[in-house]
Structures are given as C-alpha cells and as structure tokens.
Design a protein around this motif. Structure first.
Motif, PDB file in Angstrom:
ATOM      1  N   GLY A 161     120.716  50.257  29.397  1.00  0.00           N
ATOM      2  CA  GLY A 161     120.676  51.640  29.852  1.00  0.00           C
ATOM      3  C   GLY A 161     120.054  52.526  28.795  1.00  0.00           C
ATOM      4  N   GLU A 162     119.571  53.674  29.196  1.00  0.00           N
ATOM      5  CA  GLU A 162     118.802  54.529  28.295  1.00  0.00           C
ATOM      6  C   GLU A 162     119.647  55.531  27.519  1.00  0.00           C
ATOM      7  OE1 GLU A 162     115.631  54.101  27.515  1.00  0.00           O
ATOM      8  OE2 GLU A 162     115.748  52.335  28.800  1.00  0.00           O
ATOM      9  N   GLU A 163     120.970  55.422  27.625  1.00  0.00           N
ATOM     10  CA  GLU A 163     121.827  56.338  26.872  1.00  0.00           C
ATOM     11  C   GLU A 163     122.632  55.548  25.839  1.00  0.00           C
ATOM     12  OE1 GLU A 163     124.048  58.969  29.429  1.00  0.00           O
ATOM     13  OE2 GLU A 163     122.450  58.984  30.925  1.00  0.00           O
ATOM     14  N   GLY A 164     123.860  55.983  25.609  1.00  0.00           N
ATOM     15  CA  GLY A 164     124.665  55.383  24.560  1.00  0.00           C
ATOM     16  C   GLY A 164     125.736  54.455  25.074  1.00  0.00           C
ATOM     17  N   HIS A 165     126.970  54.649  24.543  1.00  0.00           N
ATOM     18  CA  HIS A 165     128.094  53.748  24.778  1.00  0.00           C
ATOM     19  C   HIS A 165     128.785  54.108  26.090  1.00  0.00           C
ATOM     20  CE1 HIS A 165     131.024  50.825  23.259  1.00  0.00           C
ATOM     21  NE2 HIS A 165     131.983  51.632  23.648  1.00  0.00           N
ATOM     22  N   ARG A 166     128.312  53.531  27.197  1.00  0.00           N
ATOM     23  CA  ARG A 166     128.847  53.822  28.515  1.00  0.00           C
ATOM     24  C   ARG A 166     128.496  52.658  29.432  1.00  0.00           C
ATOM     25  NH1 ARG A 166     125.209  57.495  32.292  1.00  0.00           N
ATOM     26  NH2 ARG A 166     126.040  55.868  33.664  1.00  0.00           N
ATOM     27  N   PHE A 167     129.048  52.672  30.649  1.00  0.00           N
ATOM     28  CA  PHE A 167     128.697  51.679  31.648  1.00  0.00           C
ATOM     29  C   PHE A 167     127.494  52.187  32.434  1.00  0.00           C
ATOM     30  CE2 PHE A 167     129.844  49.403  35.782  1.00  0.00           C
ATOM     31  CZ  PHE A 167     129.385  48.178  35.335  1.00  0.00           C
ATOM     32  N   TYR A 168     126.654  51.258  32.877  1.00  0.00           N
ATOM     33  CA  TYR A 168     125.473  51.585  33.677  1.00  0.00           C
ATOM     34  C   TYR A 168     125.604  50.817  34.988  1.00  0.00           C
ATOM     35  CZ  TYR A 168     123.808  53.362  29.223  1.00  0.00           C
ATOM     36  OH  TYR A 168     123.684  54.064  28.034  1.00  0.00           O
ATOM     37  N   ALA A 169     126.325  51.425  35.927  1.00  0.00           N
ATOM     38  CA  ALA A 169     126.757  50.711  37.127  1.00  0.00           C
ATOM     39  C   ALA A 169     125.588  50.171  37.945  1.00  0.00           C
ATOM     40  CB  ALA A 169     127.630  51.621  37.986  1.00  0.00           C
ATOM     41  N   ASP A 170     124.593  50.997  38.221  1.00  0.00           N
ATOM     42  CA  ASP A 170     123.491  50.551  39.081  1.00  0.00           C
ATOM     43  C   ASP A 170     122.765  49.359  38.473  1.00  0.00           C
ATOM     44  OD1 ASP A 170     124.079  52.462  40.968  1.00  0.00           O
ATOM     45  OD2 ASP A 170     122.597  53.908  40.241  1.00  0.00           O
ATOM     46  N   LEU A 171     122.465  49.438  37.185  1.00  0.00           N
ATOM     47  CA  LEU A 171     121.769  48.340  36.514  1.00  0.00           C
ATOM     48  C   LEU A 171     122.622  47.070  36.527  1.00  0.00           C
ATOM     49  CD1 LEU A 171     120.306  50.123  33.344  1.00  0.00           C
ATOM     50  CD2 LEU A 171     119.033  49.336  35.344  1.00  0.00           C
ATOM     51  N   ALA A 172     123.891  47.212  36.185  1.00  0.00           N
ATOM     52  CA  ALA A 172     124.767  46.048  36.075  1.00  0.00           C
ATOM     53  C   ALA A 172     124.973  45.378  37.421  1.00  0.00           C
ATOM     54  CB  ALA A 172     126.104  46.466  35.473  1.00  0.00           C
ATOM     55  N   TRP A 173     125.278  46.178  38.446  1.00  0.00           N
ATOM     56  CA  TRP A 173     125.544  45.591  39.757  1.00  0.00           C
ATOM     57  C   TRP A 173     124.279  44.991  40.365  1.00  0.00           C
ATOM     58  CZ3 TRP A 173     130.009  44.106  41.325  1.00  0.00           C
ATOM     59  CH2 TRP A 173     131.171  44.768  40.908  1.00  0.00           C
ATOM     60  N   ARG A 174     123.147  45.632  40.153  1.00  0.00           N
ATOM     61  CA  ARG A 174     121.888  45.066  40.692  1.00  0.00           C
ATOM     62  C   ARG A 174     121.636  43.687  40.097  1.00  0.00           C
ATOM     63  NH1 ARG A 174     118.120  48.713  38.844  1.00  0.00           N
ATOM     64  NH2 ARG A 174     119.023  50.186  40.331  1.00  0.00           N
ATOM     65  N   ALA A 175     121.868  43.565  38.788  1.00  0.00           N
ATOM     66  CA  ALA A 175     121.667  42.266  38.132  1.00  0.00           C
ATOM     67  C   ALA A 175     122.681  41.243  38.618  1.00  0.00           C
ATOM     68  CB  ALA A 175     121.768  42.433  36.612  1.00  0.00           C
ATOM     69  N   MET A 176     123.939  41.648  38.767  1.00  0.00           N
ATOM     70  CA  MET A 176     124.964  40.716  39.220  1.00  0.00           C
ATOM     71  C   MET A 176     124.702  40.238  40.650  1.00  0.00           C
ATOM     72  SD  MET A 176     127.516  38.799  38.902  1.00  0.00           S
ATOM     73  CE  MET A 176     128.024  39.133  37.214  1.00  0.00           C
ATOM     74  N   PHE A 177     124.369  41.154  41.551  1.00  0.00           N
ATOM     75  CA  PHE A 177     124.091  40.749  42.926  1.00  0.00           C
ATOM     76  C   PHE A 177     122.879  39.836  42.996  1.00  0.00           C
ATOM     77  CE2 PHE A 177     126.401  44.740  44.489  1.00  0.00           C
ATOM     78  CZ  PHE A 177     127.528  44.007  44.842  1.00  0.00           C
ATOM     79  N   ASP A 178     121.898  40.085  42.141  1.00  0.00           N
ATOM     80  CA  ASP A 178     120.726  39.205  42.089  1.00  0.00           C
ATOM     81  C   ASP A 178     121.137  37.787  41.688  1.00  0.00           C
ATOM     82  OD1 ASP A 178     117.959  38.643  42.243  1.00  0.00           O
ATOM     83  OD2 ASP A 178     117.798  38.773  40.077  1.00  0.00           O
ATOM     84  N   LEU A 179     122.029  37.682  40.709  1.00  0.00           N
ATOM     85  CA  LEU A 179     122.507  36.369  40.287  1.00  0.00           C
ATOM     86  C   LEU A 179     123.334  35.697  41.381  1.00  0.00           C
ATOM     87  CD1 LEU A 179     123.606  37.033  36.577  1.00  0.00           C
ATOM     88  CD2 LEU A 179     121.592  35.761  37.359  1.00  0.00           C
ATOM     89  N   LEU A 180     124.212  36.454  42.014  1.00  0.00           N
ATOM     90  CA  LEU A 180     125.089  35.866  43.024  1.00  0.00           C
ATOM     91  C   LEU A 180     124.338  35.460  44.279  1.00  0.00           C
ATOM     92  CD1 LEU A 180     128.229  38.181  42.717  1.00  0.00           C
ATOM     93  CD2 LEU A 180     127.915  35.881  41.782  1.00  0.00           C
ATOM     94  N   ASN A 181     123.237  36.132  44.548  1.00  0.00           N
ATOM     95  CA  ASN A 181     122.455  35.825  45.753  1.00  0.00           C
ATOM     96  C   ASN A 181     121.462  34.697  45.518  1.00  0.00           C
ATOM     97  OD1 ASN A 181     123.739  37.742  47.291  1.00  0.00           O
ATOM     98  ND2 ASN A 181     122.289  39.353  46.753  1.00  0.00           N
TER      99      ASN A 181
END
Length: 343
Positions: free
Chosen positions: A323-343
């Motif tokens: 993600g382009e910021e600091g110490h936080r969660f980046y939900a869209d990026l993380a979930w997109r990658a996870m769904f790509d792996l699971l699919n």
C-alpha cells in the motif's frame, strides 16, 4: 550518558553487531523442504513455549453468549470461550447475510490498538455505538461485506484483555515478561488462543474446515504468520504490516516487548517463519512508508519466501502487496490478492 561514550559501551550496538555477523542455523538452504519444515517448525514451537502448551490438557471451551444482534451486513454475536484455566477469550462471531453453510471463516486479529471492537466498528465501552475505523481495520465487517464469516478474537494484553498491571502506553509489558519467566512467550500464548478458536469453530455446524483463514494487522499480523505456519487447520493467511527481516525491524527499530522470542534469530529469519505455511495461500501486506517494518528488507525477505514456496511446489501461492501509505491494513489490495490465490 557521556557525550564521548565509546560505541563499545553500548549493549544495543553490540547486539546489532552480533546480528550482522551471525546466520540463523535453520534458515532455508534450498534443499529438502519437508525435512527442513519439520525441523524448523519443531524448533519454533519450542522457542515460543508452544511445545508444552499443545500437550497440556485442554479444558472445556465453556462457550457463553453475551449478546446477539442484527446488523445491516448480517448478524453479530459476542461470545466468551475458555482457552486454558484462568484465560478466557471474548470474541465476535460475524455471519453475513446469505451465508451458505458450511462456509468460509476467517479468524481476525487486531494488533496494538484498543482491541477487537475495532473489527466490528463499535465503541469499546458501548458496543451499540458505531464508530469510524481508519486504516481498514474493521476486519469483521470487511469479511461480511465479502460474504465470509469471521471470528474476531481479543488477543492477550489488548482491549478487554489488558492487564491493570500495565499502563495504556505499555499494555504488553507485564504479560510478556511473566510469560518469559514461565518458559512461554506472549506470541506463543496468542497462537494457542487461535488454536482454541479453531476448536470452537469445529463445534459449529456452519464452518467449512477446508476454508478457515487467519487475518491480522501489525501484532495481529505477526500472530497470523506464525499461526499459519504452525497450525495445520488454518488453510490460508493474510499477514499485514508485520513482515520485514527481523534484523531490519525487531532488532533495529523500537518494538513492543511482545514481538521478542528468546533465541529466535539463532535459528530462523522472518521468511523462514512465514515459509512454514507453504504451500498454503499466503498474502503478505506492507505499507510503503511503514517505519517499523521497513519495505526494502521486506522485499528481500519475500524473495526468500518465494524460494521456500517454490521448494514446496507452489511458487505463486504467496503474494506481496504494498500500500502507498504507512502502518495500516490495505483491504482492497489484500483481498484481491487472496481471492486470486483461492480462485
């Protein structure tokens, strides 16, 4: 301290020097993945104090329901279950509308914050009062929006499980230090609570055992990565803002006491710990400007992590998103990658 103090007087610099000069003896060497994984996992369990915890008699979960409410995204129930004698775990069970049982669950772990209430975006003192959550840390609601059920547990020393022995600025100190005196670690105890959360999920009729993930941010991401490698019932992992080399992060930047595992760097680096999860789908999340988990070292460690996954036969089953910021969660990026792996 004297302005002219010699560098050799500083014990921290001495430790940094030792870190730079040593190589973990169980770090991945490129050969014999099954044998390496078995040896590394056994050693890590021992260092965490989990080897004895796993073999202790597990008491009844004694699940108690605190409240059950309708939510615009589905239903949320607050429960309490017993992890070990004298250690109870509050948690939220989040079931989205249209959930088809048996279905996928995520165990969700907040990091250093006011606690699990952030996962469902309510006030810690009045759980009927909605609050705004920054940095995509409303993990339970994030799961529900995506049709996934969530079990959001309170980690030891956070939120409702803070000790009155510690002040607000140092909530993990007493628990961390006492655990060390008992041959345990706070990370190990938190992993054990995740394992007991899995015990609870197995008592439910709506959980698909082949689809149980773990998601965590910061101190929760650390536990997610460690647990993903050591707990066989976890099938996929999202570990956010907790991954860099131990040398560049835990050994070089001020961190909470709960991050330290006695003797860990003698045996394993961060990629080795995360690599114990191979070949499970794993998403590593970093912030480009996260000062406590430096990105350059994270990228280097991720390349080593990919080599471990390659040895396990699935080099593309781990992903690194930034993600382009600091110490936080980046939900869209993380979930997109996870769904790509699971699919």
């Amino acid at each position: 301290m004297s302005v002219n103090q010699p560098a050799s007087f500083d014990p921290v610099l001495s430790h940094v020097r030792l870190c730079e000069q040593s190589k973990p003896v169980l770090t991945w060497g490129g050969h014999g993945f099954p044998e390496w994984r078995a040896q590394a996992a056994a050693r890590l369990s021992q260092l965490l104090g989990l080897d004895t915890m796993f073999f202790q008699l597990r008491p009844s979960l004694d699940v108690r329901s605190v409240w059950h409410r309708e939510h615009p995204l589905g239903t949320i129930e607050k429960i309490i279950f017993t992890s070990e004698p004298g250690a109870d775990v509050p948690a939220y069970v989040c079931i989205p509308h249209g959930f088809r049982a048996p279905g996928p669950f995520f165990v969700c772990l907040q990091g250093h914050s006011t606690g699990m209430h952030n996962s469902i975006a309510v006030d810690i003192k009045d759980e009927r009062l909605p609050i705004e959550i920054k940095g995509d840390r409303d993990f339970g609601l994030g799961c529900m929006k995506r049709g996934i059920a969530a079990l959001c547990i309170e980690q030891r020393a956070f939120g409702e499980r803070e000790s009155p022995r510690d002040g607000q600025g140092n909530r993990c100190h007493a628990a961390s230090m006492q655990a060390l005196m008992l041959g345990r670690t706070l990370i190990g105890e938190r992993i054990y609570d995740v394992d007991r959360a899995l015990d609870y999920l197995m008592t439910r009729g709506d959980v698909d055992p082949a689809r149980i993930g773990v998601l965590g941010q910061s101190g929760g991401g650390t536990v997610a990565a460690f647990a993903g490698g050591l707990l066989g019932r976890i099938t996929h992992i999202i570990a956010s803002c907790s991954f860099s080399s131990f040398a560049a992060s835990i050994m070089s930047v001020h961190h909470c006491q709960c991050n330290y595992v006695p003797g860990l760097l003698r045996y394993l680096e961060a990629a080795d710990v995360a690599g114990l999860a191979a070949p499970k789908p794993l998403v590593i999340v970093n912030g480009r400007h996260d000062d406590i988990f430096p990105l350059q070292a994270a990228e280097s460690e991720f390349e080593r992590l990919r080599s471990i996954y390659a040895a396990a036969g699935r080099p593309d089953n781990c992903r690194h998103v930034v993600g382009e910021e600091g110490h936080r969660f980046y939900a869209d990026l993380a979930w997109r990658a996870m769904f790509d792996l699971l699919n």
